[in-house]
Design an enzyme around this catalytic site. Structure first.
Site, mmCIF file in Angstrom:
data_model
loop_
_atom_site.group_PDB
_atom_site.id
_atom_site.type_symbol
_atom_site.label_atom_id
_atom_site.label_comp_id
_atom_site.label_asym_id
_atom_site.label_seq_id
_atom_site.Cartn_x
_atom_site.Cartn_y
_atom_site.Cartn_z
ATOM 1 N N LYS B 79 0.851 -1.207 0.000
ATOM 2 C CA LYS B 79 0.000 0.000 0.000
ATOM 3 C C LYS B 79 0.881 1.250 0.000
ATOM 4 O O LYS B 79 1.900 1.288 0.703
ATOM 5 C CB LYS B 79 -0.904 -0.025 1.241
ATOM 6 C CG LYS B 79 -1.970 1.076 1.279
ATOM 7 C CD LYS B 79 -2.893 0.934 2.491
ATOM 8 C CE LYS B 79 -3.991 1.994 2.501
ATOM 9 N NZ LYS B 79 -4.903 1.867 3.657
ATOM 10 N N SER B 159 -10.049 2.179 2.675
ATOM 11 C CA SER B 159 -9.090 2.859 1.821
ATOM 12 C C SER B 159 -8.114 1.926 1.113
ATOM 13 O O SER B 159 -7.483 2.322 0.137
ATOM 14 C CB SER B 159 -8.301 3.847 2.651
ATOM 15 O OG SER B 159 -7.449 3.178 3.584
ATOM 16 N N SER B 183 -10.559 0.071 6.947
ATOM 17 C CA SER B 183 -9.877 0.141 5.656
ATOM 18 C C SER B 183 -9.173 -1.138 5.212
ATOM 19 O O SER B 183 -8.694 -1.204 4.072
ATOM 20 C CB SER B 183 -8.844 1.273 5.669
ATOM 21 O OG SER B 183 -9.477 2.513 5.537
#
Lengths: 95, 499
Positions: B79, B159, B183
């Site tokens: 990420k 997210s 998330s």
């Protein structure tokens, strides 16, 4: 909760965030909506409750007051948008 | 023959050790899959093929010498919230420009020390603020799943939408992610993948771009529960650089997989049965209850009376902490600078131009609730409500060992369908956010398909540092529900057929 245009401008100034006049109008509605929704917390009686300060019981760790890092001036400045004489350069602050 | 990219992390690990595939072959298979599929999915914001092949060569040398480490040669996606030394890290915000860290986050360093390979940086909502991956500076990610008979692009959740999409589409074996209000678990649920947010303090936050420091935790998104156990073991550590990282030894989570749940006490919190909950979510939940009973667990209803207040309290605490954390983006030390005359003008111009609409909204809300005269009414009030939420869980865990809930209120929605109203978007996190507020571990495991033929997940919530029970029970759900993979690899132009 009605957030007026002056409040939006004042908060934006505190947050050091430039907003256009068009954005001020839109933000008034959005922020009012969010704050209205948050207001349901008033239903909860918290008169005898302590605010939470940590989710897991722990005491703040301490370490010896010794320098373990340093001499990395180049690394620290590597991403600077502007630098001069091994310092971050900013617009003039004092006349 | 199964394509290499279809392997689970555990299967790939075992084949590398048996030497019937090399780390370089495996890495090339993923780089090829990314080259073919990423244009359509937008899961990676920065593929790093040269870096990956270099690491793969080193892994092959170690494997040949019998010096392989636990994750030797396993290609992962990272990420873009994790700082990676020498590799651009932006949190998918314009304000960070081409920021290239001169240091590595503790979690990713742990993974490289265990021999893993980085395929590239994955898309996410800007500063991890979002539930649909629509606020990224690099544009939205498309979910590899589509509604039955439809070509409409669906969101992969957020997210960590790049992480969930990349894992679901076989563009990596597993991915790192982060979870502040859901998330990891929400994107996992709506892409048919597994995601675990460990207990606060289990993974170091050092080197991960901060959103809300009292809520943020790192964790993996993977194809299976076993893979999540393998990943978490090597992400977690005790880190002197993060004062909230705990000093407990990291257990061998994988050993929990396959252990019996006979006699385990499972709680079903009645307040999670929300008004207007879709029938298919309720049915999925009941299926979960039956599976756990069939495996020998006992199930009872429990009460978490302050559940409905978790989300509004979160939307005070998280923006407050975010407005403070994001104060560092001032155009002086890193990122893009937007000249604005004097110094304050430069701050305002830099931040005005660099932050997207959702981040601006949250910075303003955070600044408002922390401003003079409002701090007690909002922030302290929210932290008091948080104490009550935590107490609810403490009391429930006196009666039961683990809680079972749905992960999300519904399946993946279309790109652009919910973005008009911030509060509607926030409601996606209604079942996940309580867990962050109380610092507990939570896992989402795929459990079925919606009426639209898209994935749904069930969430298990555990006692602090009892991730092992989550893996043990998660594996039972997985065994009963089966695995869920997108029926067609529409994103890969040659029309390759899966399975």
């Amino acid at each position: 909760m009605d957030v007026d245009a002056d409040t939006v401008r004042r908060i934006a100034r505190l947050a050091r965030l430039r907003v256009t006049e068009e954005e001020v109008a839109a933000l008034q509605g959005e922020l009012s909506g969010i704050l209205d929704w948050i207001e349901q917390l008033d239903e909860v009686d918290t008169s005898v409750v302590e605010p939470l300060t940590r989710v897991i019981p722990m005491t703040l760790k301490k370490r010896a007051d010794k320098v373990t890092d340093g001499e990395i001036e180049e690394q620290i400045l590597a991403n600077a948008p502007a630098q001069e004489d091994a310092m971050f350069a900013v617009p003039k602050v004092v006349e | 023959m199964t394509e290499l990219t279809h392997l689970t992390l555990a299967e790939a690990r075992d084949r590398l050790k048996r030497k019937d595939v090399s780390a370089t072959e495996l890495t090339k298979a993923f780089l090829d899959a990314i080259a073919r599929g990423n244009d359509a999915l937008n899961a990676y914001v920065l593929p790093t093929p040269e870096h990956a092949l270099k690491q793969a060569g080193e892994s092959d040398a170690r494997l040949a010498k019998g010096q392989d480490r636990a994750l030797e040669g396993l290609p992962l996606g990272i990420k873009d919230l994790y700082c990676t030394k020498g590799v651009r890290t932006t949190a998918c915000s314009n304000v960070l420009g081409d920021f290239t860290p001169t240091y590595e986050s503790t979690v990713t360093q742990n993974l490289w020390d265990a021999g893993a390979i980085m395929l590239g940086k994955l898309n996410n909502d800007e500063f991890a603020m979002g539930s649909s991956n629509e606020t990224s500076r690099f544009g939205p990610v498309t979910n590899p799943w589509r509604r039955k008979g439809s070509n409409v692009g669906l969101v992969p959740g957020g997210s960590s939408g790049g992480s969930s999409a990349a894992v679901a589409a076989d563009l990596c074996l597993a991915a790192t992610a982060t979870d502040t209000g859901g998330s990891i678990r929400q994107p996992a649920a709506i892409t048919g993948t597994v995601g675990i947010k460990p207990t606060y303090g289990r993974c170091s936050r050092w080197g991960i771009v901060a959103f809300a420091s009292s809520l943020d935790q790192a964790g993996p998104i993977t194809k299976t529960v076993r893979d999540a156990a393998i990943m978490l073991r090597h992400m977690a550590s005790t880190d002197p650089k993060d004062s909230t990282s705990v000093e407990f030894i990291v257990p061998d989570y994988e050993a929990a997989i396959g252990r019996s749940i006979k006699g385990l006490k499972v709680g079903v919190p009645k307040e999670y049965r929300m008004d207007g909950m879709p029938a298919e979510i309720e049915e999925l939940w009941q299926k979960g209850v039956s599976w756990l009973k069939d495996a020998g667990a006992s199930v009872q209803e429990v009460s978490l009376p302050h559940t409905k207040y978790a989300l509004p309290a979160y939307y005070i605490v998280a923006p407050a902490e975010a407005s403070s954390n994001l104060a560092r983006y001032d155009g002086v030390r890193y990122g893009e600078r937007e000249p604005g005359g004097d110094l304050i003008g430069t701050y305002e111009a830099t931040r005005g131009a660099g932050f997207g609409a959702e981040v601006r909204r949250r910075v303003l809300i955070g600044t408002y609730v922390l401003s003079a005269g409002y701090y007690d009414a909002y922030y302290i009030k929210a932290q008091k409500v948080r104490s009550l939420i935590k107490r609810d869980f403490d009391e429930a865990f006196e009666k039961v060992d683990v809680l079972l809930t749905p992960t999300t209120p519904g399946p993946a929605f279309g790109i652009g369908e919910v973005s008009g109203d911030p509060v509607q978007m926030y409601l996606n996190d209604i079942f996940t956010v309580t867990v962050n507020m109380a610092g507990l571990p939570g896992i989402s495991v795929p459990a079925g398909l919606s009426s639209e033929a898209t994935p749904l997940g069930l969430q298990l919530i555990g006692k602090p540092f009892d991730e092992e029970t989550l893996f043990r029970v998660g594996a039972v759900i997985e065994a009963a529900a089966g695995r869920f993979t997108p029926p067609q690899a529409w994103w890969a132009p040659v029309g390759t057929r899966r399975r």
